[in-house]
Design a protein around this motif. Structure first.
Motif, PDB file in Angstrom:
ATOM      1  N   MET A   1       0.784  -1.050   0.063  1.00 59.68           N
ATOM      2  CA  MET A   1       0.043   0.020   0.001  1.00 59.68           C
ATOM      3  C   MET A   1       0.829   1.246  -0.133  1.00 59.68           C
ATOM      4  N   LYS A   2       0.269   2.450  -0.720  1.00 57.34           N
ATOM      5  CA  LYS A   2       1.200   3.422  -0.812  1.00 57.34           C
ATOM      6  C   LYS A   2       0.269   4.644  -0.692  1.00 57.34           C
ATOM      7  N   LEU A   3       0.718   5.846  -0.109  1.00 58.12           N
ATOM      8  CA  LEU A   3       0.343   6.881  -0.167  1.00 58.12           C
ATOM      9  C   LEU A   3       0.794   8.102  -1.077  1.00 58.12           C
ATOM     10  N   TYR A   4       0.213   8.523  -2.109  1.00 54.81           N
ATOM     11  CA  TYR A   4       0.917   9.559  -2.702  1.00 54.81           C
ATOM     12  C   TYR A   4       0.453  11.016  -2.006  1.00 54.81           C
ATOM     13  N   ASN A   5       1.464  11.622  -1.847  1.00 54.85           N
ATOM     14  CA  ASN A   5       1.314  12.630  -0.860  1.00 54.85           C
ATOM     15  C   ASN A   5       2.156  13.732  -1.143  1.00 54.85           C
ATOM     16  N   GLU A   6       1.659  14.895  -0.652  1.00 58.90           N
ATOM     17  CA  GLU A   6       2.570  16.299  -0.806  1.00 58.90           C
ATOM     18  C   GLU A   6       2.707  16.985   0.438  1.00 58.90           C
ATOM     19  N   ASN A   7       3.890  17.565   0.626  1.00 61.44           N
ATOM     20  CA  ASN A   7       4.148  18.303   2.050  1.00 61.44           C
ATOM     21  C   ASN A   7       3.026  19.584   2.186  1.00 61.44           C
ATOM     22  N   ASN A   8       3.145  19.919   3.378  1.00 61.11           N
ATOM     23  CA  ASN A   8       2.324  21.269   3.738  1.00 61.11           C
ATOM     24  C   ASN A   8       3.142  22.272   2.673  1.00 61.11           C
ATOM     25  N   PRO A   9       2.033  23.382   2.408  1.00 61.83           N
ATOM     26  CA  PRO A   9       1.070  23.796   2.949  1.00 61.83           C
ATOM     27  C   PRO A   9      -0.204  22.819   1.971  1.00 61.83           C
ATOM     28  N   VAL A  55      -3.635  10.273  -3.218  1.00 66.18           N
ATOM     29  CA  VAL A  55      -4.062   8.980  -3.849  1.00 66.18           C
ATOM     30  C   VAL A  55      -3.438   7.884  -2.896  1.00 66.18           C
ATOM     31  N   LEU A  56      -4.431   7.090  -2.422  1.00 62.21           N
ATOM     32  CA  LEU A  56      -4.123   5.811  -1.829  1.00 62.21           C
ATOM     33  C   LEU A  56      -4.045   4.706  -3.056  1.00 62.21           C
ATOM     34  N   GLU A  57      -2.521   3.914  -2.827  1.00 66.07           N
ATOM     35  CA  GLU A  57      -2.686   2.717  -3.817  1.00 66.07           C
ATOM     36  C   GLU A  57      -2.878   1.446  -3.178  1.00 66.07           C
ATOM     37  N   LEU A  58      -3.705   0.613  -3.056  1.00 60.17           N
ATOM     38  CA  LEU A  58      -3.690  -0.736  -2.530  1.00 60.17           C
ATOM     39  C   LEU A  58      -2.919  -1.712  -3.222  1.00 60.17           C
ATOM     40  N   ASP A  59      -2.859  -2.626  -2.326  1.00 55.62           N
ATOM     41  CA  ASP A  59      -1.968  -3.888  -2.846  1.00 55.62           C
ATOM     42  C   ASP A  59      -2.458  -4.453  -4.009  1.00 55.62           C
ATOM     43  N   ASP A  60      -3.675  -4.491  -4.234  1.00 55.14           N
ATOM     44  CA  ASP A  60      -4.385  -5.249  -5.541  1.00 55.14           C
ATOM     45  C   ASP A  60      -4.403  -3.988  -6.671  1.00 55.14           C
ATOM     46  N   GLY A  61      -3.673  -2.843  -6.405  1.00 55.52           N
ATOM     47  CA  GLY A  61      -3.678  -2.047  -7.668  1.00 55.52           C
ATOM     48  C   GLY A  61      -5.024  -1.063  -7.628  1.00 55.52           C
ATOM     49  N   THR A  62      -5.890  -1.199  -6.643  1.00 51.21           N
ATOM     50  CA  THR A  62      -6.764  -0.177  -6.744  1.00 51.21           C
ATOM     51  C   THR A  62      -6.345   1.353  -6.230  1.00 51.21           C
ATOM     52  N   PHE A  63      -6.902   2.324  -6.848  1.00 48.30           N
ATOM     53  CA  PHE A  63      -6.510   3.513  -6.398  1.00 48.30           C
ATOM     54  C   PHE A  63      -7.727   4.513  -5.655  1.00 48.30           C
ATOM     55  N   ILE A  64      -7.521   4.916  -4.766  1.00 47.83           N
ATOM     56  CA  ILE A  64      -8.302   5.638  -4.049  1.00 47.83           C
ATOM     57  C   ILE A  64      -7.906   7.141  -3.917  1.00 47.83           C
ATOM     58  N   SER A  65      -8.878   7.978  -4.327  1.00 50.30           N
ATOM     59  CA  SER A  65      -8.564   9.555  -4.240  1.00 50.30           C
ATOM     60  C   SER A  65      -9.806   9.834  -3.335  1.00 50.30           C
ATOM     61  N   GLU A  66      -9.459  11.382  -3.046  1.00 47.18           N
ATOM     62  CA  GLU A  66     -10.560  11.861  -2.042  1.00 47.18           C
ATOM     63  C   GLU A  66     -10.080  11.614  -0.773  1.00 47.18           C
ATOM     64  N   SER A  67      -9.636  12.732  -0.131  1.00 45.04           N
ATOM     65  CA  SER A  67      -8.989  12.629   1.355  1.00 45.04           C
ATOM     66  C   SER A  67      -9.737  11.985   2.211  1.00 45.04           C
ATOM     67  N   VAL A  68     -11.160  12.413   2.384  1.00 46.12           N
ATOM     68  CA  VAL A  68     -12.007  11.580   3.231  1.00 46.12           C
ATOM     69  C   VAL A  68     -12.319  10.298   3.200  1.00 46.12           C
ATOM     70  N   ALA A  69     -12.393   9.907   1.731  1.00 41.50           N
ATOM     71  CA  ALA A  69     -12.641   8.504   1.442  1.00 41.50           C
ATOM     72  C   ALA A  69     -11.432   7.584   1.530  1.00 41.50           C
ATOM     73  N   ILE A  70     -10.066   8.071   1.674  1.00 44.94           N
ATOM     74  CA  ILE A  70      -8.907   7.342   1.985  1.00 44.94           C
ATOM     75  C   ILE A  70      -9.107   7.231   3.507  1.00 44.94           C
ATOM     76  N   CYS A  71      -9.443   8.066   4.391  1.00 47.67           N
ATOM     77  CA  CYS A  71      -9.445   7.879   5.731  1.00 47.67           C
ATOM     78  C   CYS A  71     -10.554   7.059   6.252  1.00 47.67           C
ATOM     79  N   ARG A  72     -11.654   7.071   5.466  1.00 48.17           N
ATOM     80  CA  ARG A  72     -12.865   6.229   5.676  1.00 48.17           C
ATOM     81  C   ARG A  72     -12.277   4.638   5.383  1.00 48.17           C
TER      82      ARG A  72
END
Ligand SMILES: N[C@@H](CCC(=O)N[C@@H](CS)C(=O)NCC(=O)O)C(=O)O
Length: 205
Positions: A1-9, A55-72
């Motif tokens: 699993m990987k979180l594609y991320n960017e620093n503040n701000p 964006v969150l990449e799951l181990d099965d190759g699914t990509f989840i966008s939207e910050s709140v959806a990732i937290c959910r």
């Protein structure tokens, strides 16, 4: 699993980082530098066709966008401590405040950022400056309204427990300040809430 991320701000990836810190979860992170337009690279657009982070990449190759959806997604797998509320009433109130923070504060704040901030001018083909500036008032009104809602003495945005709704509002308020829209002086309750949630170690994420 990987979180594609960017620093503040960048405020949306920050929501996920604060959430993970509150839950005590660690996820491999890959930085996608927005200033280098890496989020619009064709390879990244395959992960999120909107070219946005996080964006969150799951181990099965699914990509989840939207910050709140990732937290959910993480919440379903790690229910404790509950960050989306427990029980019907609390869950509904958390959802209500996520949506209110997004629609009432984040949306107009985004319009100020896109349409009137000189830092976005190079990548926004046509800025409607007057529209952007008008939204400053909408943001201030939203902050004043939320401050009024807090008159019932609640400790956190959705009631007695710290939740994802607080994270959404905190990241919004802090990004609004970055775009020169601080909380109005008279919003004492909102300012106290902001000081409380900013003092949590997770806020440094
Ligand atoms: N609703 C999305 C918004 C994502 C978003 O706008 N992310 C910003 C970074 S904070 C971004 O990637 N902006 C670049 C763009 O929209 O082109 C979420 O909650 O994740």
């Amino acid at each position: 699993m990987k979180l594609y991320n960017e620093n503040n701000p960048a405020p949306n990836p920050r929501k996920v980082r604060i959430y993970l810190a509150e839950k005590g979860l660690t996820v491999e992170q890959v930085r996608v530098p927005i200033m280098k337009r890496a989020h619009k690279d064709p390879e990244f657009l395959k992960k999120n066709s909107l070219g946005q982070l996080p964006v969150l990449e799951l181990d099965d190759g699914t990509f989840i966008s939207e910050s709140v959806a990732i937290c959910r997604y993480f919440e379903e797998l790690n229910p404790s401590p509950a960050m989306f509320g427990t029980g019907a009433k609390e869950r509904a109130l958390v959802e209500m405040w996520i949506r209110r923070a997004e629609f009432r504060l984040w949306n107009p704040m985004g319009q100020v950022w896109i349409h009137s901030d000189p830092r976005t001018a190079p990548v926004v083909p046509l800025q409607y400056k007057e529209f952007g500036e008008m939204n400053r008032k909408v943001v201030a009104n939203a902050m004043t309204w939320i401050d009024g809602e807090m008159a019932d003495g609640r400790e956190f945005l959705a009631g007695g427990n710290y939740s994802i709704a607080d994270i959404v509002l905190l990241c919004g308020i802090d990004f609004a300040k970055f775009v020169n829209m601080d909380m109005p002086e008279e919003c004492a309750r909102l300012r106290h809430w902001h000081a409380r949630v900013s003092a949590r170690p997770s806020a440094a994420a």
